[in-house]
Design an enzyme around this catalytic site. Structure first.
Site, PDB file in Angstrom:
ATOM      1  N   CYS A 189      36.731  30.487  14.209  1.00  0.00           N
ATOM      2  CA  CYS A 189      35.558  30.792  15.034  1.00  0.00           C
ATOM      3  C   CYS A 189      34.917  32.130  14.692  1.00  0.00           C
ATOM      4  CB  CYS A 189      35.956  30.787  16.510  1.00  0.00           C
ATOM      5  SG  CYS A 189      36.618  29.199  17.074  1.00  0.00           S
ATOM      6  N   HIS A 214      41.952  41.516   9.809  1.00  0.00           N
ATOM      7  CA  HIS A 214      42.777  40.327   9.550  1.00  0.00           C
ATOM      8  C   HIS A 214      44.226  40.636   9.929  1.00  0.00           C
ATOM      9  CE1 HIS A 214      44.024  36.572   7.909  1.00  0.00           C
ATOM     10  NE2 HIS A 214      42.908  36.364   7.224  1.00  0.00           N
ATOM     11  N   HIS A 249      24.251  45.674  24.543  1.00  0.00           N
ATOM     12  CA  HIS A 249      24.578  44.263  24.770  1.00  0.00           C
ATOM     13  C   HIS A 249      25.831  43.897  23.981  1.00  0.00           C
ATOM     14  CE1 HIS A 249      20.539  44.044  26.436  1.00  0.00           C
ATOM     15  NE2 HIS A 249      20.067  44.502  25.288  1.00  0.00           N
ATOM     16  N   HIS A 256      32.847  36.322  21.607  1.00  0.00           N
ATOM     17  CA  HIS A 256      33.064  34.895  21.351  1.00  0.00           C
ATOM     18  C   HIS A 256      33.533  34.166  22.605  1.00  0.00           C
ATOM     19  CE1 HIS A 256      34.411  31.142  19.776  1.00  0.00           C
ATOM     20  NE2 HIS A 256      35.686  31.435  19.894  1.00  0.00           N
ATOM     21  N   HIS A 270      29.911  28.175  29.861  1.00  0.00           N
ATOM     22  CA  HIS A 270      29.569  27.247  30.939  1.00  0.00           C
ATOM     23  C   HIS A 270      28.553  26.204  30.485  1.00  0.00           C
ATOM     24  CE1 HIS A 270      28.816  25.926  35.072  1.00  0.00           C
ATOM     25  NE2 HIS A 270      27.516  25.991  34.787  1.00  0.00           N
ATOM     26  N   ASN A 296      32.807  25.906  24.040  1.00  0.00           N
ATOM     27  CA  ASN A 296      33.195  26.683  22.868  1.00  0.00           C
ATOM     28  C   ASN A 296      32.565  26.027  21.638  1.00  0.00           C
ATOM     29  OD1 ASN A 296      34.411  27.954  20.699  1.00  0.00           O
ATOM     30  ND2 ASN A 296      36.483  27.852  21.528  1.00  0.00           N
TER      31      ASN A 296
END
Length: 479
Positions: A213, A292, A377, A381, A410, A414
């Protein structure tokens, strides 16, 4: 063996920059001489007259050479011209009642049914998230053909919308990058796009798979590096997750979680290094930091594609996922904090670190820098309610800081690597994006990786008419 020719592109650029610098230097010298009086000019001429001509020429060449190297070594500015997020049609929406009905029909094990229903009820997903057509069937049609159909539907529609929105033509695309984690067909998704839009034969294409993702930020990083060495170029990036082949029909609970969280979505982004695009671009790329944690076995296996005891393939999500995500974010914050935090926060963090090293750590709690002083802002994720809750707690964020993440989860679920773009679109739709605002995008994904990008808004952005939020931004309550 064919002779390999050297790359003369840098020499050509160097020549043009040199030709531009020479008249600039001459104009500067002429202006300075005109400001001097006759006596000073005479004295200057007498002093220069005693110098050797070779020394003067060498000095002039050295000045021009150093100036040329300086200007050539400066990185090119990368502009985000615009982007588009996929909005599924109403016909593909999958409300909770439909999910429950399909789950009961697809699974013979009542425990697996009850588990998925409980997870869905606590997931933070609303009634308007969408599944691709193949998963609407009973049983789901998780074939390669059905997966390609989903890819065509999502990818082509957002590219079409982006080209219409920006006015860019297929022949104008110099670099194409597509990231999709699990579905990696042959020919690749990037080849599929080249074939559909008949892109140029010398286009540079890349297809990133298996990167989770957080791959959206990885694609931006790759595009940035390519745009640094290819002047006057456009880069098209597509971040999508084709979920048709990922629907799991077994009974392993760790593999049932993705059924409840992942939904249909995607984003197409147009980047440019052209100076003329600066005025129309929405954002300018400031920083990218990639972390990572794959060296740690627990982090490496916390999101894992594997077969269960019955030979059914699924994506296994570890119970420690939210904790591992928090640790990865902590490492990423340490690096990016040095780049973006004001001096006051850096000093407080340094004093806290020294205190914890010198004195008893029981009385010195770790100091979490206030990242709200660095960003207006935050687009974190939308991996799930537990992940958002953990990051909100770790970073001491307010409800407004994570509002975009919760609302994206919502409304769309995802959507993997594209979720950070839905969140940025949410901020725009709310009318909160002002000129000079700094945006922090945080992607978390398998590996385990935490990647973040920092953007600066070029102009105040009004709520776009084609925003995926346009029909629901006012009727949705803030969660």
């Amino acid at each position: 063996m064919a002779k390999i020719l050297p790359d003369f592109s840098m020499s050509i650029e160097l020549k043009y920059v040199t030709f531009l610098l020479i008249p600039i230097v001459m104009v500067a010298i002429t202006t300075e001489v005109l400001r001097l009086g006759p006596g000073e000019i005479l004295n200057l001429w007498q002093s220069v007259h005693h110098l050797d001509l070779v020394q003067v020429l060498c000095s002039s060449f050295l000045i021009i050479f150093i100036s040329t190297v300086y200007f050539m070594s400066m990185p090119r500015s990368i502009y985000l011209v615009d982007y588009v997020c996929y909005k599924p049609p109403v016909s593909l929406q999958f409300p909770h009642s439909t999910f429950m009905e399909h789950t009961r029909l697809n699974f013979n094990n009542s425990k697996s049914v009850d588990f998925q229903i409980r997870i869905l009820e606590r997931s933070g997903l609303g009634e308007e998230t969408a599944f691709p057509p193949a998963i609407h069937l009973i049983p789901p049609n998780a074939t390669v053909e059905a997966s390609r159909s989903e890819a065509n539907l999502v990818i082509f529609s957002i590219i079409d919308s982006l080209m219409e929105k920006t006015g860019v033509k297929p022949k104008d695309i110099d670099i194409l990058i597509i990231n999709c984690t699990v579905f990696s067909p042959t020919p690749s998704l990037s080849s599929m796009v080249v074939n559909k839009y008949k892109l140029r034969s010398n286009i540079k294409t890349f297809n990133l798979s298996g990167m989770g993702c957080s791959a959206g930020v990885i694609s931006i990083d790759l595009a940035r590096d390519l745009l640094q060495v290819h002047p006057n170029s456009n880069a098209l990036i597509v971040s999508a997750e084709i979920i048709t082949p990922n629907y799991y029909l077994g009974n392993e609970r760790a593999m049932l979680l993705p059924n409840c969280l992942f939904r249909m979505g995607g984003a197409a982004i147009l980047l440019s290094n052209k100076r003329r695009d600066r005025s129309r671009a929405k954002y300018r790329l400031v920083h990218i930091v990639r972390t990572h944690k794959g060296a740690d076995d627990k982090a490496y296996r916390c999101i894992f594609v594997e077969e269960d005891s019955e030979g059914k393939v699924g994506i296994s999500l570890s119970k420690n996922l939210s904790v591992i995500a928090g640790e990865a974010l902590k490492s990423n914050m340490t690096t990016i904090g040095v780049l973006v935090l004001p001096a006051s926060e850096k000093i407080l963090f340094l004093f806290n670190l020294i205190g914890r090293k010198v004195f008893n750590t029981k009385y010195w709690k770790p100091y979490i820098p206030n990242f709200k002083k660095a960003f207006e802002h935050m687009c974190i994720h939308a991996g799930g309610r537990a992940v958002i809750d953990e990051l909100e707690k770790k970073l001491h964020l307010s409800a407004e800081d994570v509002e975009a993440s919760r609302m994206t989860l919502h409304r769309f679920g995802n959507t993997s690597s594209s979720s950070i773009w839905y969140e940025m679109s949410y901020v725009e739709a709310k009318g909160r994006m002002k000129k000079g605002d700094r945006i922090w995008q945080v992607g978390l994904g398998s590996g385990f990786k935490c990647n973040s990008a920092v953007w600066k808004c070029n102009r105040t952005i009004k709520s776009p008419a084609d925003s995926p939020w346009i029909d629901c931004i006012h009727r949705y309550p803030v969660l």
